[in-house]
Write a protein that holds these residues in place. Structure first.
Motif, mmCIF file in Angstrom:
data_model
loop_
_atom_site.group_PDB
_atom_site.id
_atom_site.type_symbol
_atom_site.label_atom_id
_atom_site.label_comp_id
_atom_site.label_asym_id
_atom_site.label_seq_id
_atom_site.Cartn_x
_atom_site.Cartn_y
_atom_site.Cartn_z
ATOM 1 N N GLU A 39 1.725 1.644 -3.553
ATOM 2 C CA GLU A 39 0.812 2.350 -4.377
ATOM 3 C C GLU A 39 0.658 3.969 -4.318
ATOM 4 O O GLU A 39 0.323 4.528 -4.844
ATOM 5 N N ALA A 40 0.623 4.081 -2.988
ATOM 6 C CA ALA A 40 0.516 5.644 -2.435
ATOM 7 C C ALA A 40 1.612 6.513 -3.006
ATOM 8 O O ALA A 40 1.491 7.473 -3.395
ATOM 9 N N HIS A 96 0.835 -1.107 0.152
ATOM 10 C CA HIS A 96 0.115 -0.034 -0.039
ATOM 11 C C HIS A 96 0.843 1.427 0.190
ATOM 12 O O HIS A 96 0.430 2.221 -0.432
ATOM 13 N N SER A 97 2.159 1.218 0.380
ATOM 14 C CA SER A 97 3.005 2.293 0.596
ATOM 15 C C SER A 97 3.475 2.491 -0.665
ATOM 16 O O SER A 97 3.742 3.598 -1.240
#
Length: 139
Positions: A52-53, A49-50
């Protein structure tokens, strides 16, 4: 009236360019599975998720910077580093667009444009050539 036509043409060209770059970015991220591969190589699935962010934030921030009037004053080594990263991005984006070319015949057939495939490819080629020439000669 001519001014309105020029603005509409500029808006159309900007939209077409945005769609082209956006489709390349989607191909880069989705078709090539860049983020999952990055997580697999680094054994860091817990941080996916990091990643993607970071991609979303990087896209937004550098789009904003590109529209701004700011200038960077770097020494030659800083400029070389920025050039290496920009070259890596452009190379990977070109590779992603090459992968997308395999999707075009399927898409054209499904939307009923199979007989216009040559025209679609020629429009893409001439658009890239004329866009590049315009940027190099006038921008």
């Amino acid at each position: 009236m001519a001014f309105l036509g020029g603005n509409l043409l500029a808006a159309f060209v900007g939209l077409a360019g945005g769609i082209a770059v956006g489709s390349g970015m989607v191909a880069f991220l989705v078709v090539l599975d860049i983020i999952p591969r990055l997580a697999q190589i680094t054994r860091s699935f817990s941080h996916i998720h990091s990643y993607e962010a970071a991609v979303v934030a990087g896209s937004l921030i550098f789009t904003w910077v590109d529209f701004g009037e700011g200038k960077l004053h770097l020494n030659p080594m800083g400029t070389a580093l920025v050039g290496v990263f920009a070259g890596c991005f452009v190379g990977m984006l070109a590779a992603a667009l090459t992968e997308i070319i395999n999707v075009l015949p399927i898409l054209a057939k499904r939307v009923g444009m199979g007989s216009y495939m040559i025209l679609l490819l020629m429009a893409m080629i001439f658009g890239k050539v004329f866009g590049s020439l315009f940027e190099w000669l006038f921008y």
